[in-house]
Write an enzyme that holds these catalytic residues in place. Structure first.
Site, PDB file in Angstrom:
ATOM      1  N   TRP A  10       0.603  -1.243   0.083  1.00  0.00           N
ATOM      2  CA  TRP A  10      -0.168   0.033   0.023  1.00  0.00           C
ATOM      3  C   TRP A  10       0.889   1.355   0.051  1.00  0.00           C
ATOM      4  O   TRP A  10       0.268   2.429  -0.099  1.00  0.00           O
ATOM      5  CB  TRP A  10      -1.100   0.089   1.107  1.00  0.00           C
ATOM      6  CG  TRP A  10      -2.261  -0.772   1.121  1.00  0.00           C
ATOM      7  CD1 TRP A  10      -2.201  -2.154   0.590  1.00  0.00           C
ATOM      8  CD2 TRP A  10      -3.280  -0.944   2.065  1.00  0.00           C
ATOM      9  NE1 TRP A  10      -3.341  -2.790   0.732  1.00  0.00           N
ATOM     10  CE2 TRP A  10      -3.978  -2.400   1.949  1.00  0.00           C
ATOM     11  CE3 TRP A  10      -3.529   0.141   2.912  1.00  0.00           C
ATOM     12  CZ2 TRP A  10      -5.017  -2.555   2.374  1.00  0.00           C
ATOM     13  CZ3 TRP A  10      -4.741  -0.405   3.731  1.00  0.00           C
ATOM     14  CH2 TRP A  10      -5.723  -1.501   3.556  1.00  0.00           C
ATOM     15  N   LYS A  11       2.112   0.975   0.264  1.00  0.00           N
ATOM     16  CA  LYS A  11       2.816   2.320   0.509  1.00  0.00           C
ATOM     17  C   LYS A  11       2.445   3.144   1.439  1.00  0.00           C
ATOM     18  O   LYS A  11       1.688   2.947   2.292  1.00  0.00           O
ATOM     19  CB  LYS A  11       3.307   2.885  -0.919  1.00  0.00           C
ATOM     20  CG  LYS A  11       3.705   1.786  -1.620  1.00  0.00           C
ATOM     21  CD  LYS A  11       4.159   2.412  -3.388  1.00  0.00           C
ATOM     22  CE  LYS A  11       4.917   1.160  -3.982  1.00  0.00           C
ATOM     23  NZ  LYS A  11       5.555   1.801  -5.132  1.00  0.00           N
ATOM     24  N   HIS A  96      12.732  -2.444  -0.277  1.00  0.00           N
ATOM     25  CA  HIS A  96      12.018  -2.058  -1.338  1.00  0.00           C
ATOM     26  C   HIS A  96      12.853  -0.691  -1.951  1.00  0.00           C
ATOM     27  O   HIS A  96      13.380  -0.267  -1.355  1.00  0.00           O
ATOM     28  CB  HIS A  96      10.645  -1.503  -1.097  1.00  0.00           C
ATOM     29  CG  HIS A  96       9.738  -1.045  -2.072  1.00  0.00           C
ATOM     30  ND1 HIS A  96       9.996   0.115  -2.783  1.00  0.00           N
ATOM     31  CD2 HIS A  96       9.022  -1.776  -3.076  1.00  0.00           C
ATOM     32  CE1 HIS A  96       9.068  -0.017  -3.973  1.00  0.00           C
ATOM     33  NE2 HIS A  96       8.573  -1.048  -3.811  1.00  0.00           N
ATOM     34  N   GLU A  98      12.222   1.996  -3.040  1.00  0.00           N
ATOM     35  CA  GLU A  98      11.912   3.335  -2.509  1.00  0.00           C
ATOM     36  C   GLU A  98      12.671   3.323  -1.271  1.00  0.00           C
ATOM     37  O   GLU A  98      13.173   4.725  -0.903  1.00  0.00           O
ATOM     38  CB  GLU A  98      10.534   3.520  -2.479  1.00  0.00           C
ATOM     39  CG  GLU A  98       9.795   3.778  -3.787  1.00  0.00           C
ATOM     40  CD  GLU A  98       8.354   3.265  -3.786  1.00  0.00           C
ATOM     41  OE1 GLU A  98       7.789   2.976  -2.795  1.00  0.00           O
ATOM     42  OE2 GLU A  98       7.931   2.919  -5.006  1.00  0.00           O
ATOM     43  N   GLU A 168      11.811  -6.331  -8.835  1.00  0.00           N
ATOM     44  CA  GLU A 168      10.950  -5.299  -9.321  1.00  0.00           C
ATOM     45  C   GLU A 168      12.199  -4.217 -10.116  1.00  0.00           C
ATOM     46  O   GLU A 168      12.661  -3.453  -9.471  1.00  0.00           O
ATOM     47  CB  GLU A 168      10.513  -4.605  -7.975  1.00  0.00           C
ATOM     48  CG  GLU A 168       9.558  -5.259  -7.083  1.00  0.00           C
ATOM     49  CD  GLU A 168       8.729  -4.402  -6.299  1.00  0.00           C
ATOM     50  OE1 GLU A 168       7.475  -4.380  -6.445  1.00  0.00           O
ATOM     51  OE2 GLU A 168       9.133  -3.622  -5.621  1.00  0.00           O
ATOM     52  N   SER A 214       4.258  -2.185 -12.007  1.00  0.00           N
ATOM     53  CA  SER A 214       3.057  -2.209 -12.832  1.00  0.00           C
ATOM     54  C   SER A 214       2.403  -3.190 -13.140  1.00  0.00           C
ATOM     55  O   SER A 214       1.768  -3.487 -14.119  1.00  0.00           O
ATOM     56  CB  SER A 214       3.450  -1.283 -14.028  1.00  0.00           C
ATOM     57  OG  SER A 214       3.808   0.183 -13.633  1.00  0.00           O
ATOM     58  N   GLY A 235       1.535  -2.623  -6.252  1.00  0.00           N
ATOM     59  CA  GLY A 235       1.504  -1.418  -5.675  1.00  0.00           C
ATOM     60  C   GLY A 235       0.335  -0.664  -6.071  1.00  0.00           C
ATOM     61  O   GLY A 235      -0.755  -1.017  -5.532  1.00  0.00           O
ATOM     62  N   GLY A 236       0.327   0.163  -6.799  1.00  0.00           N
ATOM     63  CA  GLY A 236      -0.714   0.979  -7.393  1.00  0.00           C
ATOM     64  C   GLY A 236      -2.095   0.202  -7.611  1.00  0.00           C
ATOM     65  O   GLY A 236      -3.078   0.551  -7.020  1.00  0.00           O
TER      66      GLY A 236
HETATM   67  P1  PGA Z   1       3.382  -0.489  -8.764  1.00  0.00           P
HETATM   68  O1  PGA Z   1       4.638  -0.712  -7.558  1.00  0.00           O
HETATM   69  O2  PGA Z   1       2.613  -1.798  -8.767  1.00  0.00           O
HETATM   70  O3  PGA Z   1       2.728   0.764  -8.634  1.00  0.00           O
HETATM   71  O4  PGA Z   1       4.363  -0.158  -9.974  1.00  0.00           O
HETATM   72  C1  PGA Z   1       5.158  -1.845  -7.365  1.00  0.00           C
HETATM   73  C2  PGA Z   1       5.994  -1.872  -5.961  1.00  0.00           C
HETATM   74  O5  PGA Z   1       6.424  -0.679  -5.646  1.00  0.00           O
HETATM   75  O6  PGA Z   1       5.882  -2.738  -5.068  1.00  0.00           O
END
Ligand code: PGA
Length: 254
Positions: A10-11, A96, A98, A168, A214, A235-236
């Protein structure tokens, strides 16, 4: 046979109210047999306890997005694996991209966290992946290989098989640009080969390797059909039940 694991990252989205809406909506839609598919949701820390209560009686597991390497102490702002367990977590995302990019995580800290998570009894979802620049330079295998070797440092073979790896490619995260199934399969196969070199083929064959970047309902089946893609870190598309649950269905189907 390896299970497939679909995890929603969910970030930094969803406050308490929005979290309860999303969990309720996912739970009510997952009314089908999951077979050999495991589903995990990873909300922000502030929603973990609430999510745990709302997930009771459902087959969906709970995960966190990060943790520290100590059980307790004067570490302002950090959360321990012990706290995650008490909040109902069984999984934790580690390293991750990020966190590597914005919060100074390195291959060394990722390894320390993976070891601590395993010792605490949490299943780590350890993330690896190359940047666009690295892919264009043709050093994807070198970068990912180094990350994979580092994350397994000083981990026994028995523990290694409990690690989930999420491949990823950074250029595919949140960009709408997905790796093609063939591009992803190639790196997944490479990662499994590295694990076999570090340990053995039986262990490499047990390891779950998720793809992330994605993933959406439209591309999930083709990705999940690949022999070395054992799930997705989403993610999204995990922020809405309407897009997360079809990805779970895709995993059940493949
Ligand atoms: P995303 O993110 O599906 O929005 O590309 C994936 C993730 O960062 O785990």
């Amino acid at each position: 046979m390896r299970p497939k694991i679909i995890a929603g990252n969910w970030k930094m989205y969803k406050d308490l109210h929005a979290s309860s809406e999303l969990i309720a909506s996912v739970v009510s839609r997952v009314d089908f047999d999951l077979d050999n598919v495991r589903v995990v949701v990873c909300p922000p820390f502030t929603s973990l306890e609430l999510a745990h209560r709302l997930l009771e009686g459902s087959p969906i597991a709970l995960g966190a997005q990060n943790m520290y390497t100590e059980d307790e102490g004067a570490f302002t702002g950090e959360i321990s694996p012990k706290m995650l367990l008490a909040a109902g977590c069984t999984y934790v995302i580690i390293g991750h991209s990020e966190r590597r990019q914005y919060f100074g995580e390195t291959n060394v800290s990722v390894n320390a966290k993976v070891r601590k998570a395993l010792a605490a009894g949490l299943t780590p979802i350890a993330c690896v992946g190359e940047s666009l620049e690295e892919r264009e330079k043709g050093i994807t295998e070198q970068v990912v290989g180094t990350q994979v070797k580092a994350l397994f440092k000083e981990i026994s073979e028995a523990d290694a098989s409990r690690v989930v790896i999420a491949y990823e490619p950074i250029w595919a995260i949140g960009t709408g640009k997905t790796a093609t199934p063939a591009q992803a399969q190639e790196v997944h196969q490479f990662i499994r080969k590295i694990v076999a070199q570090l340990y053995s083929w039986p262990t490499a064959d047990k390891i779950v390797i998720q793809y992330g970047g994605s993933v959406k309902p439209e591309n999930a089946v083709d990705l999940l059909k690949q022999p070395d893609i054992d799930g997705a870190l989403v993610g999204g598309a995990c922020l809405k039940a309407e897009t997360f649950v079809p990805i779970i269905r895709a995993a059940v189907k493949t």
